[in-house]
Write a protein that holds these residues in place. Structure first.
Motif, PDB file in Angstrom:
ATOM      1  N   UNK A   1       0.839  -1.208   0.000  1.00 45.82           N
ATOM      2  CA  UNK A   1       0.000   0.000   0.000  1.00 45.82           C
ATOM      3  C   UNK A   1       0.871   1.254   0.000  1.00 45.82           C
ATOM      4  N   UNK A   2       1.953   1.219   0.795  1.00 48.83           N
ATOM      5  CA  UNK A   2       2.905   2.332   0.838  1.00 48.83           C
ATOM      6  C   UNK A   2       3.485   2.583  -0.557  1.00 48.83           C
ATOM      7  N   UNK A   3       3.923   1.520  -1.244  1.00 47.50           N
ATOM      8  CA  UNK A   3       4.494   1.660  -2.580  1.00 47.50           C
ATOM      9  C   UNK A   3       3.452   2.268  -3.519  1.00 47.50           C
ATOM     10  N   UNK A   4       2.231   1.772  -3.458  1.00 50.52           N
ATOM     11  CA  UNK A   4       1.161   2.319  -4.296  1.00 50.52           C
ATOM     12  C   UNK A   4       1.000   3.821  -4.067  1.00 50.52           C
ATOM     13  N   UNK A   5       0.894   4.219  -2.799  1.00 52.94           N
ATOM     14  CA  UNK A   5       0.663   5.628  -2.478  1.00 52.94           C
ATOM     15  C   UNK A   5       1.845   6.508  -2.877  1.00 52.94           C
ATOM     16  N   UNK A   6       3.070   6.037  -2.650  1.00 49.04           N
ATOM     17  CA  UNK A   6       4.249   6.829  -3.006  1.00 49.04           C
ATOM     18  C   UNK A   6       4.348   6.998  -4.528  1.00 49.04           C
ATOM     19  N   UNK A   7       4.113   5.939  -5.269  1.00 53.84           N
ATOM     20  CA  UNK A   7       4.178   6.052  -6.725  1.00 53.84           C
ATOM     21  C   UNK A   7       3.066   6.959  -7.255  1.00 53.84           C
ATOM     22  N   UNK A   8       1.881   6.869  -6.663  1.00 55.33           N
ATOM     23  CA  UNK A   8       0.771   7.732  -7.075  1.00 55.33           C
ATOM     24  C   UNK A   8       1.098   9.206  -6.831  1.00 55.33           C
ATOM     25  N   UNK A   9       1.897   9.482  -5.800  1.00 52.78           N
ATOM     26  CA  UNK A   9       2.281  10.855  -5.473  1.00 52.78           C
ATOM     27  C   UNK A   9       3.560  11.280  -6.186  1.00 52.78           C
ATOM     28  N   UNK A  10       4.134  10.387  -7.000  1.00 53.07           N
ATOM     29  CA  UNK A  10       5.363  10.716  -7.706  1.00 53.07           C
ATOM     30  C   UNK A  10       6.594  10.683  -6.823  1.00 53.07           C
TER      31      UNK A  10
END
Length: 172
Positions: A141-150
């Motif tokens: 979930x962390x990876x998803x959120x960080x990638x979504x935020x660039x």
């Protein structure tokens, strides 16, 4: 009776497990046109439908990564990677094509640059000696959120993994 064909035998550890209790993922491979594959995950069994299609069955709680890619005469039209947990029948879930009934999404990325970045992160986790299917759901979930935020995701280390396993063991 014409037209009826017996289902191919299942392959794997738990052929006796009823399919209705498992999450089913249909994989398709039509070279340079439609390619679906599992990057990681431990299926209980596999059923080969024909030379281009097969079904994998995952038990509730199993984490797996599904990569879907498609192209036409003009180039790539779909690059997607979903990391999800299989759910029990009747449980709330999000749906995705080729996954029945659906899953608990931990990470979803679209576009080849992001898909490639997640594949590199999976490779790094494996290089650290950790099975990506055993990684903390919170990390995905962390990876998803960080990638979504660039942003750049934090590295999942053996120390993070040990902490997750201990936390899971005590039920926290």
């Amino acid at each position: 009776m014409t037209g009826l064909v017996a289902a191919p035998p299942c392959v794997g550890r738990a052929c006796a497990e009823p399919s209705e209790h498992l999450t089913q993922v249909e994989l398709v491979w039509i070279e340079k046109q439609t390619e679906h594959w599992i990057r990681f995950g431990r299926e209980l069994r596999e059923q080969i439908l024909d030379r281009r299609r097969r079904l994998l069955f995952f038990p509730p709680g199993a984490t797996f990564a599904l990569v879907r890619w498609a192209a036409n005469e003009h180039g790539t039209v779909l690059s997607r990677l979903d990391i999800m947990r299989a759910v029990a029948r009747g449980a709330a879930c999000q749906t995705v094509p080729t996954v029945t009934p659906g899953g608990d999404f931990l990470l979803r990325v679209d576009g080849w640059p992001k898909v490639e970045r997640v594949l590199q992160l999976v490779d790094a986790i494996e290089a650290a000696g950790i099975d990506p299917g055993d990684v903390s759901p919170d990390h995905w979930r962390h990876v998803h959120n960080r990638l979504a935020a660039g942003e750049t995701p934090r590295t999942y280390t053996p120390a993070h993994h040990r902490a997750f396993l201990l936390r899971r063991e005590i039920g926290a």
